[in-house]
Every structure is written in C-alpha cells, then in structure tokens.
Write a protein that holds these residues in place. Sequence first.
Motif, PDB file in Angstrom:
ATOM      1  N   ASP A  83       8.075  39.405  10.710  1.00 25.09           N
ATOM      2  CA  ASP A  83       7.812  39.704  11.828  1.00 25.09           C
ATOM      3  C   ASP A  83       6.995  41.049  12.273  1.00 25.09           C
ATOM      4  OD1 ASP A  83       8.898  42.715  11.491  1.00 25.09           O
ATOM      5  OD2 ASP A  83      11.241  41.643  11.945  1.00 25.09           O
ATOM      6  N   ILE A  84       6.286  40.939  13.718  1.00 23.81           N
ATOM      7  CA  ILE A  84       5.873  41.594  13.891  1.00 23.81           C
ATOM      8  C   ILE A  84       6.113  43.166  14.606  1.00 23.81           C
ATOM      9  CG2 ILE A  84       4.094  42.367  15.623  1.00 23.81           C
ATOM     10  CD1 ILE A  84       3.844  38.950  16.123  1.00 23.81           C
ATOM     11  N   ARG A  85       5.336  44.769  13.902  1.00 21.57           N
ATOM     12  CA  ARG A  85       5.521  45.526  14.211  1.00 21.57           C
ATOM     13  C   ARG A  85       4.889  46.741  15.017  1.00 21.57           C
ATOM     14  NH1 ARG A  85       8.948  46.311   9.515  1.00 21.57           N
ATOM     15  NH2 ARG A  85       9.440  43.962  10.591  1.00 21.57           N
ATOM     16  N   GLY A  86       6.424  46.483  15.668  1.00 17.78           N
ATOM     17  CA  GLY A  86       5.420  46.768  17.436  1.00 17.78           C
ATOM     18  C   GLY A  86       5.214  46.112  18.353  1.00 17.78           C
ATOM     19  N   PHE A  87       6.003  45.324  18.119  1.00 15.50           N
ATOM     20  CA  PHE A  87       5.873  44.369  19.215  1.00 15.50           C
ATOM     21  C   PHE A  87       6.393  43.923  20.612  1.00 15.50           C
ATOM     22  CE2 PHE A  87       7.744  39.860  20.642  1.00 15.50           C
ATOM     23  CZ  PHE A  87       5.704  39.310  20.861  1.00 15.50           C
ATOM     24  N   THR A  88       7.230  45.061  20.406  1.00 13.92           N
ATOM     25  CA  THR A  88       7.599  45.233  22.321  1.00 13.92           C
ATOM     26  C   THR A  88       6.524  46.021  22.602  1.00 13.92           C
ATOM     27  OG1 THR A  88      10.021  45.566  21.881  1.00 13.92           O
ATOM     28  CG2 THR A  88       9.149  46.993  23.960  1.00 13.92           C
ATOM     29  N   GLU A  93       2.096  45.765  26.813  1.00 14.79           N
ATOM     30  CA  GLU A  93       0.243  45.970  26.933  1.00 14.79           C
ATOM     31  C   GLU A  93      -0.433  44.227  27.886  1.00 14.79           C
ATOM     32  OE1 GLU A  93      -4.075  46.846  24.400  1.00 14.79           O
ATOM     33  OE2 GLU A  93      -1.673  47.602  23.569  1.00 14.79           O
ATOM     34  N   LEU A  94       0.178  43.413  26.917  1.00 16.31           N
ATOM     35  CA  LEU A  94       0.114  42.256  27.277  1.00 16.31           C
ATOM     36  C   LEU A  94       0.530  41.561  28.732  1.00 16.31           C
ATOM     37  CD1 LEU A  94      -0.720  40.430  23.857  1.00 16.31           C
ATOM     38  CD2 LEU A  94      -2.107  41.786  25.521  1.00 16.31           C
ATOM     39  N   GLY A  95       2.025  42.082  29.081  1.00 13.61           N
ATOM     40  CA  GLY A  95       2.371  41.234  29.282  1.00 13.61           C
ATOM     41  C   GLY A  95       3.172  39.724  29.323  1.00 13.61           C
ATOM     42  N   ILE A  96       4.257  38.804  30.115  1.00 14.52           N
ATOM     43  CA  ILE A  96       4.926  38.121  29.846  1.00 14.52           C
ATOM     44  C   ILE A  96       4.077  36.731  29.235  1.00 14.52           C
ATOM     45  CG2 ILE A  96       6.864  37.213  30.405  1.00 14.52           C
ATOM     46  CD1 ILE A  96       7.583  39.851  29.869  1.00 14.52           C
ATOM     47  N   GLN A  97       3.240  36.116  29.821  1.00 11.71           N
ATOM     48  CA  GLN A  97       2.282  35.016  30.354  1.00 11.71           C
ATOM     49  C   GLN A  97       1.438  34.916  28.455  1.00 11.71           C
ATOM     50  OE1 GLN A  97       3.183  32.153  31.083  1.00 11.71           O
ATOM     51  NE2 GLN A  97       2.190  31.721  29.221  1.00 11.71           N
ATOM     52  N   ASP A  98       0.673  36.648  28.629  1.00 12.84           N
ATOM     53  CA  ASP A  98      -0.320  36.541  27.747  1.00 12.84           C
ATOM     54  C   ASP A  98       0.568  36.782  26.215  1.00 12.84           C
ATOM     55  OD1 ASP A  98      -2.561  36.255  29.156  1.00 12.84           O
ATOM     56  OD2 ASP A  98      -3.228  38.407  29.423  1.00 12.84           O
ATOM     57  N   SER A  99       1.384  37.773  26.284  1.00 13.89           N
ATOM     58  CA  SER A  99       2.639  37.606  25.180  1.00 13.89           C
ATOM     59  C   SER A  99       3.204  36.253  24.782  1.00 13.89           C
ATOM     60  CB  SER A  99       3.822  38.909  25.650  1.00 13.89           C
ATOM     61  OG  SER A  99       3.471  40.244  26.029  1.00 13.89           O
ATOM     62  N   ASN A 125      12.260  33.448  15.489  1.00 12.88           N
ATOM     63  CA  ASN A 125      13.316  34.452  16.904  1.00 12.88           C
ATOM     64  C   ASN A 125      12.540  34.888  16.806  1.00 12.88           C
ATOM     65  OD1 ASN A 125      15.576  36.100  17.857  1.00 12.88           O
ATOM     66  ND2 ASN A 125      16.125  36.621  15.508  1.00 12.88           N
ATOM     67  N   GLY A 126      12.359  35.356  18.364  1.00 13.38           N
ATOM     68  CA  GLY A 126      11.457  36.063  19.333  1.00 13.38           C
ATOM     69  C   GLY A 126       9.881  36.232  18.167  1.00 13.38           C
ATOM     70  N   LEU A 163     -10.733  38.490  14.730  1.00 10.20           N
ATOM     71  CA  LEU A 163     -11.405  37.712  15.999  1.00 10.20           C
ATOM     72  C   LEU A 163     -10.601  37.780  17.177  1.00 10.20           C
ATOM     73  CD1 LEU A 163      -9.750  33.789  14.844  1.00 10.20           C
ATOM     74  CD2 LEU A 163     -12.211  34.995  15.349  1.00 10.20           C
ATOM     75  N   SER A 164      -9.211  39.250  16.919  1.00 11.32           N
ATOM     76  CA  SER A 164      -8.916  38.873  18.834  1.00 11.32           C
ATOM     77  C   SER A 164      -9.004  40.509  19.325  1.00 11.32           C
ATOM     78  CB  SER A 164      -7.493  39.284  18.951  1.00 11.32           C
ATOM     79  OG  SER A 164      -6.606  39.955  18.400  1.00 11.32           O
ATOM     80  N   GLY A 165      -9.520  41.640  18.330  1.00 10.62           N
ATOM     81  CA  GLY A 165      -9.390  42.577  18.547  1.00 10.62           C
ATOM     82  C   GLY A 165      -8.755  43.669  18.236  1.00 10.62           C
ATOM     83  N   MET A 166      -6.899  42.785  18.094  1.00 10.83           N
ATOM     84  CA  MET A 166      -5.747  44.538  18.044  1.00 10.83           C
ATOM     85  C   MET A 166      -5.757  44.093  17.263  1.00 10.83           C
ATOM     86  SD  MET A 166      -3.728  41.261  21.160  1.00 10.83           S
ATOM     87  CE  MET A 166      -2.194  42.827  21.212  1.00 10.83           C
ATOM     88  N   PRO A 167      -5.622  45.596  16.376  1.00  7.13           N
ATOM     89  CA  PRO A 167      -4.321  46.119  15.445  1.00  7.13           C
ATOM     90  C   PRO A 167      -2.809  45.635  15.149  1.00  7.13           C
ATOM     91  CG  PRO A 167      -4.440  47.620  16.590  1.00  7.13           C
ATOM     92  CD  PRO A 167      -4.915  46.205  17.638  1.00  7.13           C
ATOM     93  N   VAL A 168      -2.768  43.910  15.536  1.00  3.54           N
ATOM     94  CA  VAL A 168      -1.793  44.008  14.696  1.00  3.54           C
ATOM     95  C   VAL A 168      -1.330  44.125  13.484  1.00  3.54           C
ATOM     96  CG1 VAL A 168       0.434  41.749  15.309  1.00  3.54           C
ATOM     97  CG2 VAL A 168      -1.381  42.532  16.660  1.00  3.54           C
ATOM     98  N   ARG A 169       0.148  44.508  13.250  1.00  4.08           N
ATOM     99  CA  ARG A 169       0.127  44.338  11.452  1.00  4.08           C
ATOM    100  C   ARG A 169       1.467  43.827  11.498  1.00  4.08           C
ATOM    101  NH1 ARG A 169      -3.510  45.455  11.613  1.00  4.08           N
ATOM    102  NH2 ARG A 169      -5.066  47.248  10.441  1.00  4.08           N
ATOM    103  N   ILE A 170       2.100  43.317  10.415  1.00  6.11           N
ATOM    104  CA  ILE A 170       3.602  42.166   9.885  1.00  6.11           C
ATOM    105  C   ILE A 170       3.987  43.196   9.174  1.00  6.11           C
ATOM    106  CG2 ILE A 170       2.829  40.375  11.032  1.00  6.11           C
ATOM    107  CD1 ILE A 170       1.826  39.161   8.312  1.00  6.11           C
TER     108      ILE A 170
END
Length: 266
Positions: A83-88, A93-99, A125-126, A163-170
């Motif tokens: 799962d993604i760390r800090g998904f909330t 930051e993104l909003g519902i549709q972009d999320s 699951n989310g 590619l996205s420039g977002m620092p997403v961690r799992i």
Amino acid sequence: MRYFEFRRKREERRQRLFFRQKLVMFLMALTLFITMFVFIQREEKYQEIIHQITDQGLAGRILDDPFALGADQETTVSVLFCDIRGFTAIMNELGIQDSIDFINEHMTALSKAVYDHGGVIDKFNGDRLMVVFGHEANACQSVQRAAQCALDMVEIRRHLNMLSGMPVRIGLGLATGPAIAGYVGAPNRKNYTVLGNCVNVAAILCDISTSEQILIDRQTAAILGDTINFESLTPFTIDGIDDPIEVLQLQSFTGECPHEFDSDEA
C-alpha cells in the motif's frame, strides 16, 4: 366461368396461406436469431465483468467450473500486501477525481507485475493490494515469484514517480504459511480469498514497513535461503500467537531457489 373463378380464388387462398406460413417461419427465425445474439452479447459482457472484477486465472476457472465456487482448499501460500504511505495526504492534494485516476494508474502498473510473476490478485482495498502466490507450484517457486514481484513493485513505483514528479512511496509485507483458499460470502455473492495466520502477518508487516521497505517473515526467508540479502529487524507479537514474529527486510534477490522446500521445514 364459375369453375375458373373457384380455381382462381382457391389459388389465391393457397398463396395467402403459403405467404403467412413463410412470414411466421421468418419471424420465428428472426426471433431466434435476436435471442441468440442477445444471449451471446450478455455472455460476453458477463465474461468481461468477471475478468474485470477478479483475477484472470480465477476468472477462467469460474467460467469453466462455476460449481467449484464452494470448494475450499488447504495449501501453502505466500501473501503479499502493498500500500501507499500517506495516501490520505495525496488525496487531499490531488482531489477526488485525480485521486481515482492516480490510484487506477498505480494499480494497473502493479497488477502487470503480479500477472508477470504468476500471482493472484485477492483484492483491491483503497490504496492497498493483496496478492497470493502458491496455488499451482511448490512453495519454493511461489515464494521466489512473490519476492521478485515485491522488488519489481518498488521499481515500478519509482519509475511512475519519475514520470509524474510525485514522491509517492509504498510499503510491502510478505509472509508464507498454510492457509485455506476458497470462495466466501453469501449464496448470491462470493469473493475468492485466503485465510490463515500468514495473511495476518503479511498485513501487519505491510503496516509497519516504511517507505520502499519490503518486510518478510522468517519462513519466507528460510524458503529462499541464500538467494536473498536481508536485514533482521525487531520481532513483534500478534494476539493469539505465542511466539514473536521475526521481521526481516528484503534487500535483494540473487537467484533460483536452492532446493525443493517442504512447508513443514520452517
């Protein structure tokens, strides 16, 4: 004259009757064709839906043998959670549709890794993904595939970040052990899943993992032997299990399984 008039009318009646019979046959054939067309379209739609809501391999089994839905099977599996760390915070930051677009892109990329390594997606699951390995291979091969899949997921997320420039961690958790695999739920709605202590351990390992950590249990490490590099971490306890659960961080995977592994070894 009367005779000819009689013959003419009789011929007209015969032709009208013949035309009606042909019309009835045509309408029956047309109705049958439309019914078959609708049935085939509906069957194709059902198969499309089944493939969308469940794993591809399971979809084939469901379509081939729907009566097997109630069959439970005890087996040794490796369960991988991611799962993604800090998904909330990401959603805020993104909003519902972009999320939604973001999580769909994320899950699509990770799902490909699962299928490439022969895993079965148990559920989404989310932002959490649950994957099972071990239905049609020995324990050693299934754990090897699970470990490589986990490592690939980390690399895939890094590539998406670039590619996205977002620092997403799992974070990821992987555990191996006996489990019951089968279909659970109500008569009109069932989900395929696995139940067992290894599922709980994998879920907790995922919860406590930090960014890009792959945490595994001792049995998973024992099966892989010298083919992995790992770091031992602090053990933890689970309610209902007396012995502490050893925690190891998977760092790299170096080769094939060393031997055929018996699930009773570890």
